[in-house]
Design a protein around this motif. Structure first.
Motif, mmCIF file in Angstrom:
data_model
loop_
_atom_site.group_PDB
_atom_site.id
_atom_site.type_symbol
_atom_site.label_atom_id
_atom_site.label_comp_id
_atom_site.label_asym_id
_atom_site.label_seq_id
_atom_site.Cartn_x
_atom_site.Cartn_y
_atom_site.Cartn_z
ATOM 1 N N SER A 254 41.600 15.325 -0.394
ATOM 2 C CA SER A 254 41.483 16.797 -0.856
ATOM 3 C C SER A 254 40.226 17.105 -0.334
ATOM 4 N N ARG A 255 39.170 16.282 -0.600
ATOM 5 C CA ARG A 255 37.740 16.775 -0.225
ATOM 6 C C ARG A 255 37.422 16.613 1.309
ATOM 7 N N ALA A 256 38.045 15.595 1.981
ATOM 8 C CA ALA A 256 37.933 15.441 3.377
ATOM 9 C C ALA A 256 38.740 16.535 4.145
ATOM 10 N N LEU A 257 40.049 16.849 3.722
ATOM 11 C CA LEU A 257 40.660 17.782 4.606
ATOM 12 C C LEU A 257 40.633 19.268 4.069
ATOM 13 N N ASN A 258 39.858 19.489 3.069
ATOM 14 C CA ASN A 258 39.298 20.619 2.682
ATOM 15 C C ASN A 258 40.673 21.506 2.234
ATOM 16 N N ARG A 259 41.502 20.887 1.512
ATOM 17 C CA ARG A 259 42.637 21.586 0.781
ATOM 18 C C ARG A 259 43.003 20.995 -0.513
ATOM 19 N N PRO A 260 43.764 21.777 -1.576
ATOM 20 C CA PRO A 260 44.136 21.002 -2.869
ATOM 21 C C PRO A 260 45.074 20.306 -2.367
ATOM 22 N N ILE A 261 45.183 18.972 -3.027
ATOM 23 C CA ILE A 261 46.131 18.043 -2.894
ATOM 24 C C ILE A 261 46.526 17.437 -4.299
ATOM 25 N N ASP A 262 47.888 17.752 -4.767
ATOM 26 C CA ASP A 262 48.439 17.413 -5.992
ATOM 27 C C ASP A 262 49.015 16.211 -5.749
ATOM 28 N N VAL A 263 49.481 15.499 -6.956
ATOM 29 C CA VAL A 263 49.946 14.087 -6.931
ATOM 30 C C VAL A 263 51.371 14.302 -8.057
ATOM 31 N N ALA A 264 52.366 14.135 -7.663
ATOM 32 C CA ALA A 264 53.611 13.881 -8.718
ATOM 33 C C ALA A 264 53.248 12.848 -9.701
ATOM 34 N N VAL A 295 55.185 8.848 1.100
ATOM 35 C CA VAL A 295 55.667 9.804 0.340
ATOM 36 C C VAL A 295 56.193 10.982 1.022
ATOM 37 N N ARG A 296 56.652 11.914 0.408
ATOM 38 C CA ARG A 296 56.855 13.311 1.094
ATOM 39 C C ARG A 296 55.803 14.080 0.733
ATOM 40 N N PRO A 308 57.363 11.717 -4.497
ATOM 41 C CA PRO A 308 58.176 10.231 -4.096
ATOM 42 C C PRO A 308 59.105 10.500 -2.988
ATOM 43 N N LEU A 309 59.330 9.483 -2.187
ATOM 44 C CA LEU A 309 60.654 9.857 -1.147
ATOM 45 C C LEU A 309 61.910 10.126 -1.758
ATOM 46 N N ARG A 310 61.930 9.323 -2.919
ATOM 47 C CA ARG A 310 63.197 9.734 -3.625
ATOM 48 C C ARG A 310 62.820 10.102 -5.029
#
Length: 312
Positions: A254-264, A295-296, A308-310
């Motif tokens: 998230s910090r490196a790509l400058n976008r919010p990244i959430d995790v299931a 991941v998806r 998750p992929l599934r």
């Protein structure tokens, strides 16, 4: 003394007087002047230190009767010059006490994607990653607080004056070190490249050596390892992980790509080892991450969510 040195000294004295003013509020301008030239900071702190020594000397100097001047009436008065000097010394002492007891905050921030290196008064260097905020106090030059983001510390060791980093609820004490610190959503991560770092988090304590890493948070101290040469790889656009929780990986991304990244939730505690560069286009980066992390990735506004992929 050269004309330039005299001008710097005059400016430093001017700043010293202004900073002593209780209503002083130009901290950003003062910080900019200090950092504009290494001679500025050297001269300012030399004069401030000399002022402090002078005040301490006045405190311990034996009391002496002021020289008296006789007048025709028979009364004796102190000499005018002596009174002026005493008043000036008293004012200097009051100003110093007020100045030395008042915080002198220094806040350094970087924009997303920006890297910045600062050199502290003792010669220690700090490299700030993008989206990082570091808080300091000029009265305590070997104590800093990492409020957000990530920073690499290369510390000039001084056993008599340990270098301290506060990050969340954890306190890091330098034992002669190059180390990396990341402020996480629920704690801190510390990785050591050279030397040693003592980590105190609540009642837990550990000492990290080269190649050691720890995440301090609600789960206690989670020990890990890292290749010493990878500790600062983020400076060149490469992120590396060794058995890292996906929740922490996502914060780095998230910090490196400058976008919010959430995790299931199903992925939060999954472990991951690997590395990738962060210079690809968003579309390519998304595909690469899906393959690398297994991941998806779904889009949520400006952000991404790792799924998750599934479905579990």
């Amino acid at each position: 003394m050269t004309a330039t040195s005299r001008m710097i000294e005059r400016d430093a004295l001017d700043w010293l007087v202004r900073v002593n003013d209780p209503d002083f509020d130009q901290w950003d301008a003062w910080d900019a002047w200090l950092n504009a030239d290494a001679r500025h900071a050297e001269t300012y702190w030399r004069l401030a230190e000399a002022e402090g020594y002078a005040v301490e000397a006045l405190k311990t100097a034996p009391r002496r009767a002021l020289p008296m001047r006789r007048v025709k009436s028979g009364f004796a008065f102190p000499r005018r010059a002596t009174i002026a000097a005493a008043v000036g010394a008293l004012a200097l002492g009051v100003a110093w006490i007020g100045w030395s007891s008042r915080p002198q905050p220094w806040l350094v921030e970087t924009a997303p994607g920006e890297h910045r290196t600062i050199t502290l008064a003792d010669g220690s260097q700090v490299v700030l990653d993008g989206g990082t905020r570091l808080a300091m106090d000029h009265r305590k030059p070997r104590e800093v607080s990492l409020e957000t983001g990530r920073a690499l510390f290369e510390v000039e060791h001084d056993e008599a004056h340990p270098f301290l980093v506060q990050v969340g609820d954890a306190t890091l004490t330098d034992l002669g070190t190059i180390f990396d610190v990341t402020r996480l959503q629920d704690g801190a991560r510390v990785s050591v490249s050279e030397g040693s770092v003592q980590v105190d988090a609540g009642s837990a304590r550990t000492v990290l050596n080269p190649g050691d890493s720890v995440v301090a948070g609600p789960r206690g101290l989670e020990h890990g390892s890292v290749a010493p040469e990878d500790v600062d790889s983020w400076r060149t656009g490469r992120l590396s992980w060794n058995d890292e929780r996906m929740a922490v990986v996502a914060q780095d991304l998230s910090r490196a790509l400058n976008r919010p990244i959430d995790v299931a939730p199903a992925l939060t505690n999954r472990r991951f080892s690997g590395s990738l560069t962060t210079t690809a286009s968003p579309t390519d980066q998304k595909r690469r991450l899906e393959l690398l992390l297994g991941v998806r990735i779904t889009e949520e506004g400006d952000g991404w969510r790792l799924e998750p992929l599934r479905a579990p």
